[in-house]
Design a protein around this motif. Structure first.
Motif, PDB file in Angstrom:
ATOM      1  N   CYS A   7       7.422   6.016  14.584  1.00  0.00           N
ATOM      2  CA  CYS A   7       6.471   6.216  13.487  1.00  0.00           C
ATOM      3  C   CYS A   7       6.974   5.649  12.168  1.00  0.00           C
ATOM      4  O   CYS A   7       6.260   5.722  11.160  1.00  0.00           O
ATOM      5  CB  CYS A   7       6.189   7.709  13.316  1.00  0.00           C
ATOM      6  N   VAL A   8       8.182   5.118  12.154  1.00  0.00           N
ATOM      7  CA  VAL A   8       8.812   4.695  10.901  1.00  0.00           C
ATOM      8  C   VAL A   8       9.284   3.248  11.028  1.00  0.00           C
ATOM      9  O   VAL A   8      10.038   2.915  11.937  1.00  0.00           O
ATOM     10  CB  VAL A   8      10.000   5.617  10.552  1.00  0.00           C
ATOM     11  N   LYS A   9       8.867   2.415  10.088  1.00  0.00           N
ATOM     12  CA  LYS A   9       9.282   1.007  10.072  1.00  0.00           C
ATOM     13  C   LYS A   9      10.726   0.862   9.591  1.00  0.00           C
ATOM     14  O   LYS A   9      11.504   0.056  10.097  1.00  0.00           O
ATOM     15  CB  LYS A   9       8.342   0.229   9.143  1.00  0.00           C
ATOM     16  N   GLY A  10      11.078   1.638   8.606  1.00  0.00           N
ATOM     17  CA  GLY A  10      12.419   1.634   8.039  1.00  0.00           C
ATOM     18  C   GLY A  10      12.529   2.758   7.031  1.00  0.00           C
ATOM     19  O   GLY A  10      11.534   3.395   6.678  1.00  0.00           O
ATOM     20  N   LEU A  11      13.739   3.035   6.565  1.00  0.00           N
ATOM     21  CA  LEU A  11      14.008   4.202   5.716  1.00  0.00           C
ATOM     22  C   LEU A  11      14.696   3.791   4.425  1.00  0.00           C
ATOM     23  O   LEU A  11      15.634   2.989   4.429  1.00  0.00           O
ATOM     24  CB  LEU A  11      14.903   5.191   6.469  1.00  0.00           C
TER      25      LEU A  11
ATOM     26  N   ALA B 227       4.679   2.372   8.518  1.00  0.00           N
ATOM     27  CA  ALA B 227       5.090   2.454   7.110  1.00  0.00           C
ATOM     28  C   ALA B 227       6.602   2.529   6.968  1.00  0.00           C
ATOM     29  O   ALA B 227       7.307   3.056   7.831  1.00  0.00           O
ATOM     30  CB  ALA B 227       4.456   3.674   6.454  1.00  0.00           C
ATOM     31  N   TRP B 228       7.082   2.020   5.851  1.00  0.00           N
ATOM     32  CA  TRP B 228       8.445   2.277   5.405  1.00  0.00           C
ATOM     33  C   TRP B 228       8.437   3.634   4.721  1.00  0.00           C
ATOM     34  O   TRP B 228       7.604   3.887   3.853  1.00  0.00           O
ATOM     35  CB  TRP B 228       8.900   1.193   4.425  1.00  0.00           C
TER      36      TRP B 228
ATOM     37  N   TYR C 172       0.875  -1.167   0.000  1.00  0.00           N
ATOM     38  CA  TYR C 172       0.000   0.000   0.000  1.00  0.00           C
ATOM     39  C   TYR C 172       0.912   1.216   0.000  1.00  0.00           C
ATOM     40  O   TYR C 172       1.718   1.400   0.922  1.00  0.00           O
ATOM     41  CB  TYR C 172      -0.896  -0.009   1.233  1.00  0.00           C
ATOM     42  N   VAL C 173       0.817   2.046  -1.036  1.00  0.00           N
ATOM     43  CA  VAL C 173       1.760   3.152  -1.225  1.00  0.00           C
ATOM     44  C   VAL C 173       1.027   4.489  -1.168  1.00  0.00           C
ATOM     45  O   VAL C 173       0.034   4.691  -1.877  1.00  0.00           O
ATOM     46  CB  VAL C 173       2.511   3.023  -2.567  1.00  0.00           C
TER      47      VAL C 173
END
Length: 267
Positions: free
Chosen positions: A107-111, A85-86, A43-44
């Motif tokens: 708040c961030v799964k990965g970057l 979300a990534w 999902y983007v």
């Protein structure tokens, strides 16, 4: 009201989410095909930076100028990003995403960043970047002749690409000329000059991948070699034949790279 963050969503909300942040002066539409391709598995959601839009009605609804304070912008982006979300940021969007991932890591799964340097301009102990005098000259052009500045920026983005002429036409077709927001352009440039996320990059506690174009005229593919504090979760990839927007130049390779990185680091 304050200029809101405009977003566009692709795919099924029940899938793992990717939140994309576009770069200076370029609308989210530049990343749309890349997002559609990734939406086959994810999902983007793609976000514009404040005041950048191709939608005249969107721009006309805002009465207060775009906010380019990094902490205020962080909160605005978190508000519109999917949870868990990534974050994938391009150029200035990558710098901002790095800041968010380090400062608000919950708040961030990965970057993932594309063509994004921790510091766009030269600083003490950071020489592999744009000289401030060159940056200031470009900023002056944008301030006095914004349309000419945008055209110059497109030429720099495409410089070195294998399909340079075609890429220039593609990027020019997406410039927000009709909806040009001078405050957004200048605010974004001020942020691009002042933002320095070297410390944030070294402190990241999330998986992080940084994709560079080997022929990029704006961001050095070797810039992270200057990063003295090594982050054990950091990975870099140089796409040797690409300029500043690998996701347009070699879309399928970028899609596979992102998918593989997320698959390898999902827990």
């Amino acid at each position: 009201m304050r200029t809101p963050i405009e977003t566009e969503a692709f795919g099924d909300e029940s899938k793992q989410a990717i939140f994309m942040v576009s770069g200076w002066a370029m609308p989210k539409e530049v990343m749309a095909n890349f997002a559609r391709r990734l939406s086959e598995r994810f999902y983007v959601v793609v976000a514009n930076l404040p005041g950048i839009s191709l939608d005249e009605q969107w721009i006309s609804r805002t009465r207060i100028g775009p906010n380019y304070d990094i902490d205020a912008l962080t909160e605005q982006l978190i508000d519109v990003a999917p949870k868990e979300a990534w974050w994938l940021g391009w150029s200035l969007g990558g710098m901002i995403s790095t800041y968010v991932a380090a400062r608000r890591s919950s708040c961030v799964k990965g970057l993932i960043t594309v063509s994004s340097s921790p510091s766009f301009v030269q600083r003490d102990s950071w020489s592999d970047a744009m000289p401030c005098v060159d940056f200031d000259g470009f900023a002056s052009l944008v301030d006095q002749q914004p349309e000419q500045g945008l055209k110059r920026f497109v030429m720099l983005q495409a410089k070195g690409a294998q399909n340079e002429r075609q890429l220039v036409k593609q990027l020019q077709s997406l410039l927000p000329v009709v909806t040009l927001n001078q405050a957004a352009l200048i605010g974004g440039l001020r942020m691009l000059k002042s933002l320095d996320v070297r410390r944030e990059l070294s402190l990241l506690d999330r998986p992080n991948l940084h994709i560079f174009g080997g022929k990029d005229a704006l961001v050095s593919a070797q810039c992270l070699e200057q990063q003295t504090d090594v982050n054990p979760l950091q990975e870099t990839l140089i796409m040797p034949n690409c300029a500043h927007q690998a996701f347009l130049e070699e879309e399928e390779a970028c899609v596979q790279t992102v998918e593989n990185f997320i698959d390898a680091n999902n827990s």
